[in-house]
Design a protein around this motif. Sequence first.
Motif, PDB file in Angstrom:
ATOM      1  N   VAL A  91      41.471  64.775  31.668  1.00 30.44           N
ATOM      2  CA  VAL A  91      39.924  64.990  30.865  1.00 30.44           C
ATOM      3  C   VAL A  91      40.666  65.177  29.458  1.00 30.44           C
ATOM      4  N   VAL A  92      41.311  66.382  29.259  1.00 31.65           N
ATOM      5  CA  VAL A  92      41.777  67.196  27.807  1.00 31.65           C
ATOM      6  C   VAL A  92      43.040  66.106  27.100  1.00 31.65           C
ATOM      7  N   MET A  93      43.559  65.501  28.360  1.00 32.55           N
ATOM      8  CA  MET A  93      44.673  65.144  27.411  1.00 32.55           C
ATOM      9  C   MET A  93      43.827  63.596  26.705  1.00 32.55           C
ATOM     10  N   ASP A  94      42.700  62.914  27.466  1.00 32.90           N
ATOM     11  CA  ASP A  94      42.935  61.571  27.102  1.00 32.90           C
ATOM     12  C   ASP A  94      41.779  62.385  26.081  1.00 32.90           C
ATOM     13  N   LEU A 105      47.745  73.839  24.790  1.00 29.06           N
ATOM     14  CA  LEU A 105      48.789  74.875  25.096  1.00 29.06           C
ATOM     15  C   LEU A 105      49.486  75.162  26.384  1.00 29.06           C
ATOM     16  N   GLY A 106      48.974  75.299  27.435  1.00 27.76           N
ATOM     17  CA  GLY A 106      49.400  75.410  28.963  1.00 27.76           C
ATOM     18  C   GLY A 106      47.921  75.255  29.371  1.00 27.76           C
ATOM     19  N   THR A 113      51.807  78.389  36.514  1.00 30.62           N
ATOM     20  CA  THR A 113      51.651  78.749  34.778  1.00 30.62           C
ATOM     21  C   THR A 113      52.310  77.984  34.312  1.00 30.62           C
ATOM     22  N   LEU A 114      51.912  76.498  34.019  1.00 33.26           N
ATOM     23  CA  LEU A 114      51.995  75.720  33.006  1.00 33.26           C
ATOM     24  C   LEU A 114      52.200  75.348  30.938  1.00 33.26           C
ATOM     25  N   LYS A 120      50.218  67.886  30.324  1.00 37.95           N
ATOM     26  CA  LYS A 120      50.467  66.287  30.046  1.00 37.95           C
ATOM     27  C   LYS A 120      51.183  65.518  31.722  1.00 37.95           C
ATOM     28  N   SER A 121      52.248  66.307  32.018  1.00 36.93           N
ATOM     29  CA  SER A 121      52.680  65.405  32.986  1.00 36.93           C
ATOM     30  C   SER A 121      51.682  65.660  34.304  1.00 36.93           C
ATOM     31  N   LEU A 122      51.108  66.425  34.339  1.00 36.20           N
ATOM     32  CA  LEU A 122      49.569  66.752  35.064  1.00 36.20           C
ATOM     33  C   LEU A 122      48.179  65.674  35.608  1.00 36.20           C
TER      34      LEU A 122
END
Length: 171
Positions: A91-94, A105-106, A113-114, A120-122
């Motif tokens: 949802v965040v990336m959309d 930021l991650g 830790t991402l 983005k990959s997730l």
Amino acid sequence: MRRVRSEFHYELNEVFKASGSVVVAHYAGVTVAQMNDFRSKMRAAGGTVKVAKNRLAKIALQGTESEGMTNLFKGQTLIAYSEDPITAPKVVMDFAKTNDKLVVLGGAMGTTTLNAEAVKSLATLPSLDELRAKLLGLLNAPATRVATVVQAPASQLARVFSAYAKKDEAA
């Protein structure tokens, strides 16, 4: 005021402990209407968005698996989280695709830790519900084929018997 802070701190600590994933992003320049839209999309998907006070978030992270993302809390930050590890990043990336003011930021997924690229990959992975649906489809497909194959000889036999019965009636 101190009581409100401790309640928020405790609530945020529970979020960090229980969430499948947490995404941290800057939101400077996002309008109230856009933020409300973002929150409603996240809520509909099964997640939550909260504006985080950096100091309180850092304190709430102490003693959790997600403690490694403490350094992400600088500037105007928000957190998006969900029980399903894929929902919040998706949802965040959309939302970030249509609003360049939201800068990822991650985040964290359990002890991992991402960075922004990992989030983005997730987001490209299917959600747990989508995976379950695909798995059920795969399991049901062979069962449907087996039922069709098993029924085919029976229906052919029924046609043969019907033909013999009609032949005997005609004779």
